[in-house]
Design an enzyme around this catalytic site. Sequence first.
Site, short mmCIF file in Angstrom:
data_model
loop_
_atom_site.label_atom_id
_atom_site.label_comp_id
_atom_site.label_asym_id
_atom_site.label_seq_id
_atom_site.Cartn_x
_atom_site.Cartn_y
_atom_site.Cartn_z
N GLY A 55 0.78 -1.24 0.00
CA GLY A 55 0.00 0.00 0.00
C GLY A 55 0.80 1.28 0.00
O GLY A 55 0.23 2.36 -0.14
N LEU A 56 2.13 1.19 0.16
CA LEU A 56 2.91 2.43 0.19
C LEU A 56 3.51 2.78 -1.17
O LEU A 56 4.36 3.66 -1.27
CB LEU A 56 4.03 2.33 1.23
CG LEU A 56 3.55 2.25 2.68
CD1 LEU A 56 4.76 2.24 3.63
CD2 LEU A 56 2.62 3.40 3.04
N TYR A 76 7.55 -9.39 -15.21
CA TYR A 76 6.37 -8.67 -14.72
C TYR A 76 5.12 -9.10 -15.51
O TYR A 76 4.10 -9.48 -14.92
CB TYR A 76 6.62 -7.17 -14.91
CG TYR A 76 5.49 -6.25 -14.50
CD1 TYR A 76 4.98 -6.24 -13.22
CD2 TYR A 76 4.97 -5.34 -15.43
CE1 TYR A 76 3.96 -5.37 -12.86
CE2 TYR A 76 3.96 -4.45 -15.07
CZ TYR A 76 3.45 -4.47 -13.78
OH TYR A 76 2.45 -3.60 -13.43
N LYS A 94 1.86 -11.34 -14.33
CA LYS A 94 0.50 -10.79 -14.37
C LYS A 94 -0.44 -11.69 -15.18
O LYS A 94 -1.61 -11.86 -14.82
CB LYS A 94 0.51 -9.37 -14.94
CG LYS A 94 1.15 -8.34 -14.00
CD LYS A 94 0.34 -8.15 -12.70
CE LYS A 94 0.90 -7.03 -11.85
NZ LYS A 94 0.14 -6.79 -10.63
N1 LIG Z 1 1.51 2.29 -11.33
C1 LIG Z 1 1.15 1.86 -12.54
O1 LIG Z 1 1.31 2.55 -13.56
C2 LIG Z 1 0.52 0.52 -12.68
C3 LIG Z 1 0.41 -0.35 -11.60
N2 LIG Z 1 -0.17 -1.59 -11.79
C4 LIG Z 1 -0.25 -2.50 -10.67
O2 LIG Z 1 -0.83 -1.86 -9.55
C5 LIG Z 1 -0.22 -2.35 -8.34
C6 LIG Z 1 0.30 -1.19 -7.53
O3 LIG Z 1 1.22 -0.50 -8.33
P1 LIG Z 1 2.16 0.64 -7.74
O4 LIG Z 1 1.57 1.23 -6.53
O5 LIG Z 1 2.50 1.51 -8.90
O6 LIG Z 1 3.46 -0.21 -7.39
P2 LIG Z 1 4.74 0.28 -6.57
O7 LIG Z 1 5.92 -0.41 -7.15
O8 LIG Z 1 4.77 1.75 -6.48
O9 LIG Z 1 4.45 -0.30 -5.11
C7 LIG Z 1 4.50 -1.67 -4.83
C8 LIG Z 1 4.61 -1.85 -3.33
O10 LIG Z 1 4.76 -3.24 -3.07
C9 LIG Z 1 5.56 -3.34 -1.91
N3 LIG Z 1 6.17 -4.67 -1.77
C10 LIG Z 1 7.24 -5.17 -2.40
N4 LIG Z 1 7.52 -6.40 -1.92
C11 LIG Z 1 6.58 -6.68 -0.97
C12 LIG Z 1 6.34 -7.80 -0.13
N5 LIG Z 1 7.14 -8.87 -0.12
N6 LIG Z 1 5.28 -7.73 0.71
C13 LIG Z 1 4.49 -6.65 0.74
N7 LIG Z 1 4.67 -5.56 -0.03
C14 LIG Z 1 5.71 -5.59 -0.89
C15 LIG Z 1 6.63 -2.25 -2.08
O11 LIG Z 1 7.21 -1.90 -0.84
C16 LIG Z 1 5.82 -1.12 -2.70
O12 LIG Z 1 5.37 -0.19 -1.73
C17 LIG Z 1 0.87 -3.33 -8.78
O13 LIG Z 1 0.39 -4.64 -8.68
C18 LIG Z 1 1.12 -2.97 -10.23
O14 LIG Z 1 1.51 -4.08 -10.98
C19 LIG Z 1 -0.62 -2.01 -12.99
C20 LIG Z 1 -0.49 -1.21 -14.09
C21 LIG Z 1 0.02 0.14 -14.01
C1 LIG Z 2 2.10 -0.09 -16.95
C2 LIG Z 2 2.66 -0.72 -15.75
O1 LIG Z 2 2.27 -1.81 -15.41
C3 LIG Z 2 3.71 -0.04 -14.95
N1 LIG Z 2 3.51 1.36 -14.84
C4 LIG Z 2 5.05 -0.28 -15.62
O2 LIG Z 2 5.41 0.56 -16.47
O3 LIG Z 2 5.68 -1.29 -15.33
#
Ligand SMILES: NC(=O)C1=CN([C@@H]2O[C@H](COP(=O)(O)OP(=O)(O)OC[C@H]3O[C@@H](n4cnc5c(N)ncnc54)[C@H](O)[C@@H]3O)[C@@H](O)[C@H]2O)C=CC1
Ligand SMILES: CC(=O)[C@H](N)C(=O)O
Length: 373
Positions: free
Chosen positions: A63-64, A195, A199
């Site tokens: 969540g962070l 990745y 997914k």
């Molecule tokens: N941000 C984007 O553009 C996109 C995000 N997503 C998906 O949305 C979700 C959230 O994305 P973001 O917030 O951008 O990712 P992020 O990379 O910013 O955050 C991921 C979080 O997972 C935590 N993490 C890593 N290992 C862990 C573990 N063992 N246990 C618990 N937490 C752990 C990290 O500390 C981090 O805070 C992901 O599943 C990502 O694949 C999908 C498409 C686009």
């Molecule tokens: C589109 C996503 O899943 C993410 N922002 C990434 O670029 O890896």
Amino acid sequence: MPVIRTLSQAVGRMLPKPACGCRTSAVPVRFLGSSPRQIPADANFHSITFSETDHPRVLITGGLGQLGVGLANLLRKRFGKDNVILSDIRKPPNHIFHSGPFIYSDILDYKNLREIVVNNRITWLFHYSALLSAVGEANVSLARAVNITGLHNVLDIATEHGLRLFVPSTIGAFGPTSPRDPTPDLCIQRPRTIYGVSKVHAELMGEYYYYRYGLDFRCLRYPGIISADSQPGGGTTDYAVQIFHSAAKNGRFECNLKPSTKLPMMYIDDCLRATLEVMEAPAKSLSMRTYNINAMSFTPKELAQEVLKHVPEFQITYNVDSVRQAIADSWPMNFDDSNARKDWGWKHDFDLPELVTTMLNLHGSGARVAQAN
Ligand SMILES: NC(=O)C1=CN([C@@H]2O[C@H](COP(=O)(O)OP(=O)(O)OC[C@H]3O[C@@H](n4cnc5c(N)ncnc54)[C@H](O)[C@@H]3O)[C@@H](O)[C@H]2O)C=CC1
Ligand SMILES: CC(=O)[C@H](N)C(=O)O
């Protein structure tokens, strides 16, 4: 899969209707086999106390990161502050720690995750922990553990405790052999990153658990998400977040993708609203368990041109990162999200002009924006 569904429907027809008239799972899961981790299928913990009139009790993993805090804010407004628990393995900054419940949770620690779910009577789980595309390529074994083993833990716990589970997927779940313009929900998926592979695995496993055990699994494939007050976590679309920060700070930006690289993108408010909407959608409206969602597509050049309208002195240069470029070249350019729009009424609010105005305003370059206008 259709065989199991047909079997489950046949079994369902043989079952007596519950005398209480309460809602039953679409798939009569307990009759199809045992639950995933050697826990007796008839164990009593399936008796869910959550009813449609109660607020869900929510856990957000990972969540962070870029998206989790915004999601927690949205869900807390809707369901109450104390009903939404943020979790991560990182230490939260003060303002996040004091804004609502936070708990340490490593998704690789199955027992700890189960304890959190049980002790907090969790009913909805948003599984955001992941390593994104670029950092995943830099550390494949960690990405495999977090994105695949972690998902297995979450799926099993969600199934055992009757949770509604949201797992985000991504445009990165497609690859160079997928149709790229537009990319439909159902087509060839052969991604070339760990990745993307993880997914696709999540999409398929979630769907399998839905048919096999009746898990209420819901999944959206997000485009690249653009946010002002949270930093991206190491993806290929990160440039589209960083460009605003640089434009507002010093009027310059060095982009790590080629000017012509077209990718689907979305403003964070649209993304989080879609996530809540699909979680609240009646199960009968969902013809699928994984949907594309879309808002806009643009190239770095097009984005820079839009920024220039507000920041006339803005300059963009290009220093291409070959790993990110190869990933971007294998991803969709346009996303077809007609099924989401048809089934549960998905509609985005932000196109490119609104996105750019909003982002620059949030980055405090409002003065520049006003000047240019
Ligand atoms: N941000 C984007 O553009 C996109 C995000 N997503 C998906 O949305 C979700 C959230 O994305 P973001 O917030 O951008 O990712 P992020 O990379 O910013 O955050 C991921 C979080 O997972 C935590 N993490 C890593 N290992 C862990 C573990 N063992 N246990 C618990 N937490 C752990 C990290 O500390 C981090 O805070 C992901 O599943 C990502 O694949 C999908 C498409 C686009
Ligand atoms: C589109 C996503 O899943 C993410 N922002 C990434 O670029 O890896």
